[in-house]
Design a protein around this motif. Sequence first.
Motif, mmCIF file in Angstrom:
data_model
loop_
_atom_site.group_PDB
_atom_site.id
_atom_site.type_symbol
_atom_site.label_atom_id
_atom_site.label_comp_id
_atom_site.label_asym_id
_atom_site.label_seq_id
_atom_site.Cartn_x
_atom_site.Cartn_y
_atom_site.Cartn_z
ATOM 1 N N LEU A 183 40.401 -0.625 33.748
ATOM 2 C CA LEU A 183 39.995 0.229 32.629
ATOM 3 C C LEU A 183 39.302 1.466 33.181
ATOM 4 O O LEU A 183 38.638 1.408 34.223
ATOM 5 N N THR A 184 39.450 2.564 32.481
ATOM 6 C CA THR A 184 38.776 3.794 32.885
ATOM 7 C C THR A 184 38.382 4.586 31.656
ATOM 8 O O THR A 184 38.977 4.438 30.580
ATOM 9 N N PHE A 185 37.377 5.422 31.805
ATOM 10 C CA PHE A 185 36.933 6.295 30.720
ATOM 11 C C PHE A 185 36.330 7.543 31.332
ATOM 12 O O PHE A 185 36.143 7.638 32.547
ATOM 13 N N HIS A 186 36.020 8.511 30.474
ATOM 14 C CA HIS A 186 35.308 9.718 30.920
ATOM 15 C C HIS A 186 34.222 10.007 29.897
ATOM 16 O O HIS A 186 34.525 10.244 28.731
ATOM 17 N N PRO A 187 32.945 9.990 30.316
ATOM 18 C CA PRO A 187 31.856 10.174 29.357
ATOM 19 C C PRO A 187 31.614 11.611 28.951
ATOM 20 O O PRO A 187 30.779 11.875 28.089
ATOM 21 N N GLY A 188 32.324 12.567 29.554
ATOM 22 C CA GLY A 188 32.149 13.963 29.190
ATOM 23 C C GLY A 188 31.746 14.819 30.371
ATOM 24 O O GLY A 188 30.859 14.466 31.132
ATOM 25 N N SER A 189 32.402 15.957 30.534
ATOM 26 C CA SER A 189 32.074 16.857 31.623
ATOM 27 C C SER A 189 30.631 17.330 31.497
ATOM 28 O O SER A 189 30.159 17.648 30.406
ATOM 29 N N TYR A 197 27.032 6.149 30.183
ATOM 30 C CA TYR A 197 27.824 5.314 31.087
ATOM 31 C C TYR A 197 27.656 3.837 30.734
ATOM 32 O O TYR A 197 28.638 3.093 30.630
ATOM 33 N N GLU A 198 26.425 3.403 30.557
ATOM 34 C CA GLU A 198 26.189 1.998 30.227
ATOM 35 C C GLU A 198 26.805 1.653 28.876
ATOM 36 O O GLU A 198 27.402 0.574 28.714
ATOM 37 N N GLU A 199 26.711 2.551 27.910
ATOM 38 C CA GLU A 199 27.301 2.297 26.591
ATOM 39 C C GLU A 199 28.814 2.156 26.689
ATOM 40 O O GLU A 199 29.418 1.255 26.078
ATOM 41 N N MET A 200 29.458 3.046 27.444
ATOM 42 C CA MET A 200 30.910 2.968 27.591
ATOM 43 C C MET A 200 31.317 1.727 28.384
ATOM 44 O O MET A 200 32.369 1.125 28.120
ATOM 45 N N MET A 201 30.494 1.322 29.330
ATOM 46 C CA MET A 201 30.803 0.117 30.094
ATOM 47 C C MET A 201 30.682 -1.128 29.201
ATOM 48 O O MET A 201 31.449 -2.089 29.353
#
Length: 400
Positions: A183-189, A197-201
């Motif tokens: 899985l991968t995500f990008h929290p925003g430039s 990061y912790e929320e998305m994880m």
Amino acid sequence: MQPDHFPSLPALIASQKPSEARLCFSPAHVRRRVAEFQAGFPGCTAWAVKANPHPVVLRAIIDAGIREFDVASRQEIELVRAALPAAVLHFNNPVKAPEDIAHALAAGVRSFALDCREELEKIAALAAGAGVPARNILLNVRFKDAAARGTDNYNFHEKFGAAPDEASHLLHRAKERGFRAGLTFHPGSQNRNPAAYEEMMRLAHTIAGRALGPDMAGLDLLNVGGGFPCRYPGGGEQPLAHYFDAVRRGAALFPCPVSCEPGRALVADSISLLARINLRRSGDSRLYINDGIYGSFMELPFVDFRPPARAYSPGGTLLPEEAVQLFHIWGATCDSLDKIPAPVRLPASIRTGSYIEFGLMGAYTNATATHFNGIAPPRLVTVDRLAAWEGGHGKRRSAS
């Protein structure tokens, strides 16, 4: 070909008096930033080549110890392969031309990002046609936070990312087809919120649990993306250690390795742009310089951060800042849009022929520059000593 080399910006000005803008690159800054990630991030650090694909910058990244790279095109694949044939490449552009996927497979790329069923099937068909077993390929399902809290200046969530339910389905489908899957995500430039990061994880934990069961057996990787910030003046960005701590807390939820792919964070402070003032009219607060938004400042109209600046005399002496004023800075082209969006505070004594050093210009400058009006992008030179802009507040200290 090796770039010109100077001990410092004042030495460059004094000896060359350049009539064209220069990107002044210090490899020492790259070494320090890579070391910071390797010591603090709880997993593997790859580098997003798109931030600055200049071969000299790439060589400094490699020399600093980076061995994995986020690439987005066949051109970036070839660039890294030429510099480091054994590099591990992650083709993390979620939408790829079939020809580019085939090229990547032939070049030994075995890691791909995707965010929809059609892309999964495209990769699967091309891998089968190339004789590459599914078990040798890692598919990273990119997901987005349905709440889309707006941490991203570029709004990646609008263009890329599967909703959580769809991401679970894609992850399950990838494992069912025999692929390794992550899985991968990008929290925003330029993300200013470490907790993102912790929320998305935690959301990734929910997605993987739905797809693979509560123990998430078969999840091969969690890639937390980029977004690690550079500390621009007045931006309020927190130290990188806070981001690493947030990722470390989230990583405790997973049985698999964690990776990241910073771009800006590794190179932003390694380059200062040196621009000359081609005109200051008498008594006017407008400055016309030999670079602009069609060159090194392409990003500025779209983001809410600004590079710090200081000024030098035509002979290379740093101008005192006791008396300063706000200047409106216009670029080198004949286009009236070619203007730095916010006024810049500089010494009132600045004049035609003076130079401005814009700091923190190592990311998305030469990478996005054009040749509009026939004006070539600034040439890169290397310097031993480059100012370190402390704490994002415009203060400088000498650095090597």
